[in-house]
Write a protein that holds these residues in place. Structure first.
Motif, PDB file in Angstrom:
ATOM      1  N   VAL A 117      11.384  32.406  48.070  1.00 25.40           N
ATOM      2  CA  VAL A 117      12.069  32.436  49.449  1.00 25.40           C
ATOM      3  C   VAL A 117      12.080  33.882  50.085  1.00 25.40           C
ATOM      4  CG1 VAL A 117      14.297  32.340  50.551  1.00 25.40           C
ATOM      5  CG2 VAL A 117      13.824  30.698  48.497  1.00 25.40           C
ATOM      6  N   PHE A 118      11.293  33.602  51.357  1.00 20.58           N
ATOM      7  CA  PHE A 118      11.339  34.788  52.284  1.00 20.58           C
ATOM      8  C   PHE A 118      11.971  34.659  53.661  1.00 20.58           C
ATOM      9  CE2 PHE A 118       6.927  33.452  51.777  1.00 20.58           C
ATOM     10  CZ  PHE A 118       6.671  33.148  53.185  1.00 20.58           C
ATOM     11  N   ALA A 119      12.347  35.485  54.340  1.00 17.29           N
ATOM     12  CA  ALA A 119      12.815  35.533  55.753  1.00 17.29           C
ATOM     13  C   ALA A 119      11.700  35.435  56.647  1.00 17.29           C
ATOM     14  CB  ALA A 119      13.550  36.797  55.997  1.00 17.29           C
ATOM     15  N   ALA A 120      11.866  34.216  57.815  1.00 16.67           N
ATOM     16  CA  ALA A 120      10.605  33.741  58.174  1.00 16.67           C
ATOM     17  C   ALA A 120      10.114  35.150  59.266  1.00 16.67           C
ATOM     18  CB  ALA A 120      10.962  32.755  59.073  1.00 16.67           C
ATOM     19  N   ASP A 121      11.033  36.029  59.424  1.00 14.37           N
ATOM     20  CA  ASP A 121      10.549  37.053  60.469  1.00 14.37           C
ATOM     21  C   ASP A 121       9.991  38.270  59.883  1.00 14.37           C
ATOM     22  OD1 ASP A 121      12.840  38.071  59.014  1.00 14.37           O
ATOM     23  OD2 ASP A 121      13.911  39.239  60.765  1.00 14.37           O
ATOM     24  N   ARG A 122       9.716  38.279  58.417  1.00 12.41           N
ATOM     25  CA  ARG A 122       9.149  39.267  57.584  1.00 12.41           C
ATOM     26  C   ARG A 122       7.651  39.271  57.153  1.00 12.41           C
ATOM     27  NH1 ARG A 122      14.862  40.176  54.785  1.00 12.41           N
ATOM     28  NH2 ARG A 122      16.026  40.286  56.878  1.00 12.41           N
ATOM     29  N   TYR A 123       7.204  37.653  57.413  1.00 14.51           N
ATOM     30  CA  TYR A 123       6.015  37.632  56.871  1.00 14.51           C
ATOM     31  C   TYR A 123       5.040  36.993  58.047  1.00 14.51           C
ATOM     32  CZ  TYR A 123       5.921  38.977  51.878  1.00 14.51           C
ATOM     33  OH  TYR A 123       5.929  39.646  50.879  1.00 14.51           O
ATOM     34  N   ARG A 124       3.936  37.012  58.110  1.00 15.32           N
ATOM     35  CA  ARG A 124       2.971  36.190  58.833  1.00 15.32           C
ATOM     36  C   ARG A 124       2.028  35.461  57.841  1.00 15.32           C
ATOM     37  NH1 ARG A 124       0.418  39.840  61.588  1.00 15.32           N
ATOM     38  NH2 ARG A 124      -1.839  39.679  60.547  1.00 15.32           N
ATOM     39  N   MET A 136      17.297  26.756  57.016  1.00 15.71           N
ATOM     40  CA  MET A 136      18.304  27.936  57.127  1.00 15.71           C
ATOM     41  C   MET A 136      18.623  28.498  55.649  1.00 15.71           C
ATOM     42  SD  MET A 136      18.191  28.206  60.241  1.00 15.71           S
ATOM     43  CE  MET A 136      19.454  29.526  60.371  1.00 15.71           C
ATOM     44  N   PRO A 137      18.824  29.690  55.447  1.00 13.43           N
ATOM     45  CA  PRO A 137      19.215  30.159  54.186  1.00 13.43           C
ATOM     46  C   PRO A 137      20.545  29.898  53.562  1.00 13.43           C
ATOM     47  CG  PRO A 137      19.474  31.933  55.843  1.00 13.43           C
ATOM     48  CD  PRO A 137      19.142  30.665  56.628  1.00 13.43           C
ATOM     49  N   THR A 138      20.825  29.751  52.370  1.00 17.09           N
ATOM     50  CA  THR A 138      21.990  29.638  52.072  1.00 17.09           C
ATOM     51  C   THR A 138      22.822  30.737  52.152  1.00 17.09           C
ATOM     52  OG1 THR A 138      21.591  30.506  49.603  1.00 17.09           O
ATOM     53  CG2 THR A 138      21.347  28.215  50.172  1.00 17.09           C
ATOM     54  N   ALA A 139      23.933  30.897  52.010  1.00 16.28           N
ATOM     55  CA  ALA A 139      24.870  32.078  51.989  1.00 16.28           C
ATOM     56  C   ALA A 139      24.507  33.255  51.042  1.00 16.28           C
ATOM     57  CB  ALA A 139      26.594  31.791  51.688  1.00 16.28           C
ATOM     58  N   ASP A 140      24.225  32.810  49.926  1.00 17.28           N
ATOM     59  CA  ASP A 140      23.557  33.760  48.836  1.00 17.28           C
ATOM     60  C   ASP A 140      22.391  34.144  49.207  1.00 17.28           C
ATOM     61  OD1 ASP A 140      25.965  33.399  47.287  1.00 17.28           O
ATOM     62  OD2 ASP A 140      24.960  32.159  45.880  1.00 17.28           O
ATOM     63  N   GLU A 141      21.335  33.565  49.836  1.00 19.29           N
ATOM     64  CA  GLU A 141      19.966  33.913  50.250  1.00 19.29           C
ATOM     65  C   GLU A 141      20.204  35.063  51.467  1.00 19.29           C
ATOM     66  OE1 GLU A 141      17.554  29.987  48.968  1.00 19.29           O
ATOM     67  OE2 GLU A 141      18.316  30.198  51.080  1.00 19.29           O
ATOM     68  N   ALA A 142      21.064  34.666  52.373  1.00 25.32           N
ATOM     69  CA  ALA A 142      21.238  35.575  53.430  1.00 25.32           C
ATOM     70  C   ALA A 142      21.836  36.853  53.141  1.00 25.32           C
ATOM     71  CB  ALA A 142      22.204  34.862  54.516  1.00 25.32           C
ATOM     72  N   ASP A 143      22.908  36.772  52.042  1.00 26.70           N
ATOM     73  CA  ASP A 143      23.243  38.065  51.768  1.00 26.70           C
ATOM     74  C   ASP A 143      22.107  38.945  50.905  1.00 26.70           C
ATOM     75  OD1 ASP A 143      25.596  39.899  51.032  1.00 26.70           O
ATOM     76  OD2 ASP A 143      25.180  39.278  49.008  1.00 26.70           O
ATOM     77  N   THR A 144      21.514  38.268  50.015  1.00 26.07           N
ATOM     78  CA  THR A 144      20.486  39.016  48.916  1.00 26.07           C
ATOM     79  C   THR A 144      19.262  39.497  49.811  1.00 26.07           C
ATOM     80  OG1 THR A 144      21.114  37.554  47.197  1.00 26.07           O
ATOM     81  CG2 THR A 144      18.904  38.637  47.117  1.00 26.07           C
ATOM     82  N   LEU A 145      18.820  38.819  50.887  1.00 20.39           N
ATOM     83  CA  LEU A 145      17.681  39.068  51.490  1.00 20.39           C
ATOM     84  C   LEU A 145      18.101  39.893  52.820  1.00 20.39           C
ATOM     85  CD1 LEU A 145      15.475  36.285  50.865  1.00 20.39           C
ATOM     86  CD2 LEU A 145      15.316  38.481  49.985  1.00 20.39           C
ATOM     87  N   ASP A 146      19.376  39.995  53.121  1.00 17.78           N
ATOM     88  CA  ASP A 146      19.777  40.739  54.337  1.00 17.78           C
ATOM     89  C   ASP A 146      19.460  39.984  55.449  1.00 17.78           C
ATOM     90  OD1 ASP A 146      21.319  42.556  55.972  1.00 17.78           O
ATOM     91  OD2 ASP A 146      19.366  43.824  56.124  1.00 17.78           O
ATOM     92  N   ILE A 147      19.497  38.777  55.850  1.00 16.70           N
ATOM     93  CA  ILE A 147      18.858  37.832  56.872  1.00 16.70           C
ATOM     94  C   ILE A 147      19.794  37.943  58.002  1.00 16.70           C
ATOM     95  CG2 ILE A 147      17.924  35.503  57.334  1.00 16.70           C
ATOM     96  CD1 ILE A 147      17.284  35.337  54.492  1.00 16.70           C
TER      97      ILE A 147
END
Length: 250
Positions: free
Chosen positions: A235-242, A198-209
């Motif tokens: 780091v990348f959001a799992a819903d954006r890459y295959r 799961m993303p950290t709070a900073d990662e979720a904010d930076t990547l708009d997760i």
């Protein structure tokens, strides 16, 4: 507007959802502003934000600071292996991924000299406190953030050369293989260790997760023979890459 039995925020979300799934709103289209939605539905900003958050949590929309809220493009980016670094290699891999997906790409980069902290030095196989170049990247495609990374390169290899700053000069954005080829260092191997969390709070904010969406974190190291030329944390959001892997069986 008339109210059905459902709460107003659900009614608003369902209306926008229908417009997206029906094709009335396509990927990349900008939604009405919060003010426009408030006026149209005769509701408070809190209600509109709750509706938009519901759609964002479902991965249907994303926000761009200062520009508004947009419909997310449905297709995922493809991260393939092992050919992504094979020669001939003239572009950074993210540029090829954007081209394949038909997306416009922008890169925010920060480069500065620093000293290798303990873990980074160990990964690079150098003494702790040795001079390194630290490069951070935030990559957006169609203005949506898709990945962030931090890279470290030993300045004993790149210092004083045209590739010391990977964002400048004739080899900017060409990728690690041609960059190091230009100084006679032949990169011949890459190791990646992937894990999902799961993303950290900073990662979720930076990547708009959206809530509930994990990230794929990659620990990466490039080698030229026995020398480690770069290590990176991606780091990348799992819903954006295959992720696609073609592997020979011998």
């Amino acid at each position: 507007m008339s109210r059905r039995w459902m709460p107003a925020y659900i009614e608003i979300a369902e209306d926008i959802r229908h417009r997206i799934t029906s094709g009335e709103l396509a990927g990349g289209d900008r939604l009405p502003t919060e003010r426009e939605l408030c006026e149209r539905w005769d509701v408070s900003p809190i209600t509109v934000r709750k509706a938009l958050e519901s759609l964002r949590a479902d991965g249907l929309i994303y926000g761009v600071r200062g520009k508004g809220t947009f419909v997310r493009k449905p297709q995922q980016l493809v991260r393939s292996a092992p050919k992504r670094y094979w020669r001939p290699h003239t572009k950074a891999t993210f540029l090829n991924e954007a081209k394949e997906a038909g997306r416009a790409v922008t890169v925010q980069a920060d480069v500065h000299r620093t000293y290798a902290p303990g873990e980074v030095a160990d990964r690079l196989g150098i003494e702790r406190g040795t001079d390194v170049q630290r490069i951070t990247y935030l990559i957006r495609m169609d203005e949506q953030p898709v990945s962030s990374s931090v890279c470290w390169e030993p300045l004993a290899l790149t210092g004083g050369t045209e590739i010391e700053d990977p964002t400048r000069g004739p080899l900017a954005n060409t990728g690690i293989v041609p960059r190091f080829d230009s100084i006679g260092v032949h990169v011949d191997a890459v190791r990646e260790a992937l894990h999902v969390r799961m993303p950290t709070a900073d990662e979720a904010d930076t990547l708009d997760i959206p809530p509930g969406v994990p990230v794929i974190a990659i620990d990466q190291a490039f080698r030229a023979g026995d020398i480690v030329v770069q290590v990176a944390d991606i780091v990348f959001a799992a819903d954006r890459y295959r992720l696609e892997y073609d592997m020979e069986i011998k």
